[in-house]
Design a protein around this motif. Structure first.
Motif, PDB file in Angstrom:
ATOM      1  N   PRO A 267     103.094  80.410   9.095  1.00  0.00           N
ATOM      2  CA  PRO A 267     101.652  80.547   8.977  1.00  0.00           C
ATOM      3  C   PRO A 267     100.946  81.821   9.379  1.00  0.00           C
ATOM      4  O   PRO A 267      99.837  81.928   8.556  1.00  0.00           O
ATOM      5  CB  PRO A 267     101.363  79.321  10.184  1.00  0.00           C
ATOM      6  N   GLU A 268     101.392  82.793  10.153  1.00  0.00           N
ATOM      7  CA  GLU A 268     100.936  83.849  10.383  1.00  0.00           C
ATOM      8  C   GLU A 268     102.138  84.896  10.116  1.00  0.00           C
ATOM      9  O   GLU A 268     103.371  84.763  10.857  1.00  0.00           O
ATOM     10  CB  GLU A 268     100.304  83.914  11.822  1.00  0.00           C
ATOM     11  N   TRP A 269     101.867  86.006   9.511  1.00  0.00           N
ATOM     12  CA  TRP A 269     102.574  87.070   9.516  1.00  0.00           C
ATOM     13  C   TRP A 269     101.738  88.346   9.049  1.00  0.00           C
ATOM     14  O   TRP A 269     100.513  88.177   8.426  1.00  0.00           O
ATOM     15  CB  TRP A 269     103.832  86.952   8.657  1.00  0.00           C
ATOM     16  N   GLY A 270     102.202  89.558   9.014  1.00  0.00           N
ATOM     17  CA  GLY A 270     101.535  90.688   8.821  1.00  0.00           C
ATOM     18  C   GLY A 270     102.101  92.037   9.479  1.00  0.00           C
ATOM     19  O   GLY A 270     102.828  92.072  10.472  1.00  0.00           O
ATOM     20  N   LEU A 271     101.255  93.180   9.297  1.00  0.00           N
ATOM     21  CA  LEU A 271     101.399  94.207   9.856  1.00  0.00           C
ATOM     22  C   LEU A 271     100.978  94.155  11.409  1.00  0.00           C
ATOM     23  O   LEU A 271     100.108  93.573  11.749  1.00  0.00           O
ATOM     24  CB  LEU A 271     100.740  95.437   9.020  1.00  0.00           C
ATOM     25  N   PHE A 272     101.401  95.249  12.256  1.00  0.00           N
ATOM     26  CA  PHE A 272     100.692  95.331  13.583  1.00  0.00           C
ATOM     27  C   PHE A 272     101.066  96.570  14.323  1.00  0.00           C
ATOM     28  O   PHE A 272     100.428  97.620  13.862  1.00  0.00           O
ATOM     29  CB  PHE A 272     100.985  94.101  14.588  1.00  0.00           C
ATOM     30  N   ARG A 273     102.068  96.604  15.051  1.00  0.00           N
ATOM     31  CA  ARG A 273     102.428  97.866  15.801  1.00  0.00           C
ATOM     32  C   ARG A 273     102.784  98.948  15.172  1.00  0.00           C
ATOM     33  O   ARG A 273     102.645 100.333  15.624  1.00  0.00           O
ATOM     34  CB  ARG A 273     103.656  97.428  16.842  1.00  0.00           C
ATOM     35  N   TYR A 274     103.606  99.015  13.916  1.00  0.00           N
ATOM     36  CA  TYR A 274     103.961 100.068  13.287  1.00  0.00           C
ATOM     37  C   TYR A 274     103.333 100.516  12.112  1.00  0.00           C
ATOM     38  O   TYR A 274     103.871 101.349  11.126  1.00  0.00           O
ATOM     39  CB  TYR A 274     105.385  99.808  12.905  1.00  0.00           C
ATOM     40  N   GLY A 275     101.898 100.235  12.061  1.00  0.00           N
ATOM     41  CA  GLY A 275     100.986 100.683  11.026  1.00  0.00           C
ATOM     42  C   GLY A 275     101.379 100.199   9.692  1.00  0.00           C
ATOM     43  O   GLY A 275     101.885  99.010   9.419  1.00  0.00           O
ATOM     44  N   ASP A 276     101.058 101.183   8.942  1.00  0.00           N
ATOM     45  CA  ASP A 276     101.015 100.861   7.176  1.00  0.00           C
ATOM     46  C   ASP A 276     102.714 100.929   7.024  1.00  0.00           C
ATOM     47  O   ASP A 276     103.259 102.048   6.750  1.00  0.00           O
ATOM     48  CB  ASP A 276     100.346 101.775   6.278  1.00  0.00           C
ATOM     49  N   ASN A 277     103.520  99.858   6.724  1.00  0.00           N
ATOM     50  CA  ASN A 277     104.636  99.722   6.728  1.00  0.00           C
ATOM     51  C   ASN A 277     105.152  99.015   5.549  1.00  0.00           C
ATOM     52  O   ASN A 277     105.503  97.912   5.421  1.00  0.00           O
ATOM     53  CB  ASN A 277     105.419  99.112   7.804  1.00  0.00           C
ATOM     54  N   PRO A 278     105.200  99.678   4.331  1.00  0.00           N
ATOM     55  CA  PRO A 278     105.682  99.225   3.123  1.00  0.00           C
ATOM     56  C   PRO A 278     107.055  98.665   3.027  1.00  0.00           C
ATOM     57  O   PRO A 278     107.280  97.606   2.288  1.00  0.00           O
ATOM     58  CB  PRO A 278     105.405 100.190   2.057  1.00  0.00           C
ATOM     59  N   GLU A 279     107.814  99.091   3.892  1.00  0.00           N
ATOM     60  CA  GLU A 279     109.240  98.732   3.895  1.00  0.00           C
ATOM     61  C   GLU A 279     109.151  97.371   4.385  1.00  0.00           C
ATOM     62  O   GLU A 279     110.009  96.193   3.762  1.00  0.00           O
ATOM     63  CB  GLU A 279     110.342  99.489   4.606  1.00  0.00           C
ATOM     64  N   THR A 310      91.413  98.286   4.798  1.00  0.00           N
ATOM     65  CA  THR A 310      92.193  99.410   3.907  1.00  0.00           C
ATOM     66  C   THR A 310      93.010 100.473   4.581  1.00  0.00           C
ATOM     67  O   THR A 310      93.092 101.468   4.125  1.00  0.00           O
ATOM     68  CB  THR A 310      90.574 100.180   3.630  1.00  0.00           C
ATOM     69  N   ALA A 311      93.278  99.962   5.841  1.00  0.00           N
ATOM     70  CA  ALA A 311      94.275 101.091   6.552  1.00  0.00           C
ATOM     71  C   ALA A 311      95.376 101.160   6.184  1.00  0.00           C
ATOM     72  O   ALA A 311      96.357 102.018   6.669  1.00  0.00           O
ATOM     73  CB  ALA A 311      93.971 100.672   7.930  1.00  0.00           C
ATOM     74  N   ASN A 312      95.885 100.192   5.260  1.00  0.00           N
ATOM     75  CA  ASN A 312      97.443  99.909   4.982  1.00  0.00           C
ATOM     76  C   ASN A 312      97.468 100.289   3.274  1.00  0.00           C
ATOM     77  O   ASN A 312      98.036  99.005   2.748  1.00  0.00           O
ATOM     78  CB  ASN A 312      97.995  98.736   5.405  1.00  0.00           C
ATOM     79  N   PRO A 313      97.170 101.180   2.437  1.00  0.00           N
ATOM     80  CA  PRO A 313      97.106 101.215   1.406  1.00  0.00           C
ATOM     81  C   PRO A 313      98.610 101.004   0.551  1.00  0.00           C
ATOM     82  O   PRO A 313      98.663 100.420  -0.379  1.00  0.00           O
ATOM     83  CB  PRO A 313      96.656 102.501   0.966  1.00  0.00           C
ATOM     84  N   GLN A 314      99.655 101.578   1.492  1.00  0.00           N
ATOM     85  CA  GLN A 314     100.824 101.467   0.634  1.00  0.00           C
ATOM     86  C   GLN A 314     101.522 100.045   0.841  1.00  0.00           C
ATOM     87  O   GLN A 314     101.968  99.815  -0.157  1.00  0.00           O
ATOM     88  CB  GLN A 314     102.060 102.353   1.379  1.00  0.00           C
ATOM     89  N   SER A 315     101.294  99.471   2.020  1.00  0.00           N
ATOM     90  CA  SER A 315     101.593  97.854   1.800  1.00  0.00           C
ATOM     91  C   SER A 315     100.768  97.098   1.124  1.00  0.00           C
ATOM     92  O   SER A 315     101.335  96.137   0.334  1.00  0.00           O
ATOM     93  CB  SER A 315     101.371  97.389   3.418  1.00  0.00           C
ATOM     94  N   ALA A 316      99.473  97.336   0.842  1.00  0.00           N
ATOM     95  CA  ALA A 316      98.474  96.631  -0.222  1.00  0.00           C
ATOM     96  C   ALA A 316      99.212  96.909  -1.430  1.00  0.00           C
ATOM     97  O   ALA A 316      99.013  95.683  -2.165  1.00  0.00           O
ATOM     98  CB  ALA A 316      97.292  97.043  -0.013  1.00  0.00           C
ATOM     99  N   LYS A 317      99.494  97.937  -1.860  1.00  0.00           N
ATOM    100  CA  LYS A 317     100.277  98.078  -3.103  1.00  0.00           C
ATOM    101  C   LYS A 317     101.420  97.353  -3.382  1.00  0.00           C
ATOM    102  O   LYS A 317     101.422  96.641  -4.649  1.00  0.00           O
ATOM    103  CB  LYS A 317     100.598  99.467  -3.475  1.00  0.00           C
ATOM    104  N   VAL A 318     102.322  97.030  -2.299  1.00  0.00           N
ATOM    105  CA  VAL A 318     103.418  96.441  -2.304  1.00  0.00           C
ATOM    106  C   VAL A 318     103.102  95.136  -2.666  1.00  0.00           C
ATOM    107  O   VAL A 318     103.537  94.216  -3.258  1.00  0.00           O
ATOM    108  CB  VAL A 318     104.412  96.701  -1.144  1.00  0.00           C
TER     109      VAL A 318
END
Length: 453
Positions: A267-279, A310-318
């Motif tokens: 139900p919940e997941w996403g980025l947080f402590r490690y910033g823009d993390n495409p991996e 908009t702070a996570n452009p690399q992850s957004a692309k993935v």
């Protein structure tokens, strides 16, 4: 209603976390590969808990290249019992969205206590848990069930008492896990008692041990339909592999659900402590592709999200590349084999010649379309009869000679007797044939006498 907490930010009573679940249909690649294929996993993003969240579904779908949205997810405020009973008007918007398509799924997070984010101390939480286990709050959940049935969403997925293994919510489990399980069972029994309901109940702890191992809070297979997990890019676990293998991590979650014969969800997941993390983003999407949850919902606001943040452009692309539908190739007709004759779909019957579509009967000559009969000369279109001379338009017949030219007098020419003449002439008639030969002659006699007048 969620408020600012250790990883999922919110704005208290005025706002509440919500999920929009999209019908994924896209595949998720291995870490080193791009996405290809399709999975059919329902996925989404938190955009807003109320009508704005419903309205943003179309925009998010457009950003994802037209990806169909099949699942909606929102949260009830946990500030007071009237809201937990389903009083908020925004439920009507979500219910209308759900009813618009029978293939859609509506997921609703339901708090188990009022003042759910008010930092109630453990001893008071324990008292509330025991009261719930004794049935003091059954009527609130019956009211909610009736409200959902009346709205036409009796098959709602209820995420009840989410992240119960943590320390944030008043509906947490650690202060009294045994009575907490009894309380869960009373809620499920109360809601299932409402005629017409078809609810499914989702047990969704957060990843890791946190305040208590979440298996100690599990209330039983008969009152749980889906086993979920909220998992952000944060400790416990620095790498994705650690998040998988840690105690009460992603692998334990999958194994536990399989052992109990249940579907999984996120139900919940996403980025947080490690910033823009495409991996991390790529590996989570691959995990969903591998284990096929009923649904998963990314929290889409900063710092967690990829569309409204908009702070996570690399992850957004993935994320976008993974979920944008792949274009389907248009099939082309197979080329016929040179060794195989082309099939003839019509029966094998004689067909008219492509050159002459009419029966084989005598046809008039293309040069002379009329029957072969004598035709007049192209020079002289009239019958071959004598024609007058072009010089003399009158018939070529003999004329008397030396007869004088015709007189202009309209009376016919002829002999006229002289007056008081001593000579009398009479014309001689030799017939037509001899007259034409010798001409017209006269016989004259002269008398020596004078007219008496």
């Amino acid at each position: 209603m969620p408020r600012p907490r250790r990883r999922v930010a919110s704005a208290g009573i005025g706002t509440v976390t919500a999920g929009l679940l999209l019908a994924s249909g896209a595949a998720f690649a291995a870490p080193e590969q791009e996405v290809s294929g399709e999975t059919g996993v329902a996925m989404g993003a938190y955009l807003d808990y109320g009508p704005e969240g419903v309205a943003r579904i179309t925009e998010l779908s457009r950003w994802l290249g037209g990806q169909e949205i099949r699942v909606g997810h929102t949260y009830l405020p946990g500030d007071r019992w009237s809201n937990i009973e389903g009083a908020p008007d925004f439920l009507e918007d979500w219910a209308a969205w759900r009813r618009a398509d029978p293939d859609r799924l509506f997921v609703l997070n339901v708090p188990m206590q009022e003042r759910n984010e008010s930092r109630v101390p453990d001893h008071q939480v324990a008292q509330l848990i025991r009261a719930g286990a004794q049935g003091y709050y059954d009527q609130h959940f019956k009211a909610l069930a009736q409200r959902l049935v009346d709205l036409g969403v009796p098959d709602t997925v209820i995420v009840l008492g989410w992240e119960m293994n943590g320390v944030t919510y008043t509906h947490r489990c650690a202060p009294d896990p045994e009575n907490w399980k009894r309380y869960w069972r009373r809620i499920v029994t109360a809601m299932r008692s409402v005629p017409g309901q078809e609810f499914r109940f989702d047990f969704a702890p957060s990843r890791g041990t946190d305040a208590i191992g979440w298996d100690r809070c599990y209330p039983g297979d008969d009152v749980v339909d889906v086993i979920g997990m909220d998992s952000y890019d944060q400790a416990p676990g620095r790498t994705f592999d650690e998040m998988v293998t840690q105690p009460y991590g992603l692998q334990d979650h999958v194994d536990f659900a399989k052992a109990h014969g249940k579907q999984i969800s996120y139900p919940e997941w996403g980025l947080f402590r490690y910033g823009d993390n495409p991996e991390y983003m790529r590996r989570m999407l691959q995990w969903f592709d591998q284990h096929k949850p009923l649904y998963h919902t990314i929290t889409d606001y900063c710092p967690h999200g990829v569309w409204q943040c908009t702070a996570n452009p690399q992850s957004a692309k993935v994320f976008r590349d993974a979920l944008t539908p792949m274009p389907r190739p248009v099939p082309t007709p197979a080329e016929p084999s040179p060794d195989v004759p082309s099939p003839d779909p019509t029966p094998d019957v004689p067909k008219p010649s492509p050159v002459d579509p009419t029966p084989d009967v005598p046809k008039p000559s293309p040069v002379d379309p009329t029957p072969d009969v004598p035709k007049p000369s192209p020079v002289d279109p009239t019958p071959d009869v004598p024609k007058p001379s072009p010089v003399d338009p009158t018939p070529d017949v003999p004329r008397p000679w030396p007869w004088p030219e015709p007189s202009p007098d309209p009376t016919p020419p002829g002999p006229r007797p002289p007056v008081n003449s001593t000579e009398w002439c009479l014309p001689l008639s030799f017939g037509d044939w001899l007259g034409q030969l010798v001409g017209q002659k006269s016989f004259c006699m002269k008398f020596d006498w004078t007219w008496p007048f």
